[in-house]
Design an enzyme around this catalytic site. Sequence first.
Site: not given
Ligand code: APR
Length: 173
Positions: A31, A33
Amino acid sequence: MRIEILEGDITTRPVEAIVNAANSSLLGGGGVDGAIHRAAGPDLLEACREIRVTLLPGGLPVGGAVVTPGFKLPSRWVIHTVGPNRHAGETDPALLRSCFRESLRAADSLGAQSIAFPAISAGVYGWEAGEVAKAALEAMDNFAAETPSSPLELVEFVLFSTATADAFRSVFG
Ligand code: APR
């Protein structure tokens, strides 16, 4: 404090601090991260490893926030936070409010004038975008009331889909 709701990739935003929706290990993931670590380069993981060895040997708690440099990102800092994972039974919105509040406080203590948030917990961690937006709005209102003289002038919510952006727009009005 100006609030902007944008659709796009948070790693491209020219703000002073971007917020990472990390996990407690701080050692990267998918995601947003994964996107932030890819854009910042390997030094970001190195800085996170250092935090784990020194400041946070047990990892970053849900709702907490910790700062690293942004390295190759346009933003000077990355504020890492850990959202509640609905799939793990973390369903208390106070945990989400804490992510936004602690990140705003971290930005304030850095003297940052601008910050960008993703939709914390709205991806892998399974929260509805509207719930996340509500927690963000409540945290913003409380922060503005408790810190009237903050240097923070611009808060962006950078959302990765139109559906998520629409959910934020309907909550923020
Ligand atoms: N820019 C903005 N938003 C983004 C991007 C980006 N480049 N990539 C993904 N997103 C959005 C997703 O579509 C979602 O709406 O960020 C939001 C949060 O999604 P996740 O990244 O999956 O985060 P979260 O739901 O908090 O889960 C965290 O996921 O990636 C892993 O290491 C992380 O274990 C942790 C978990």
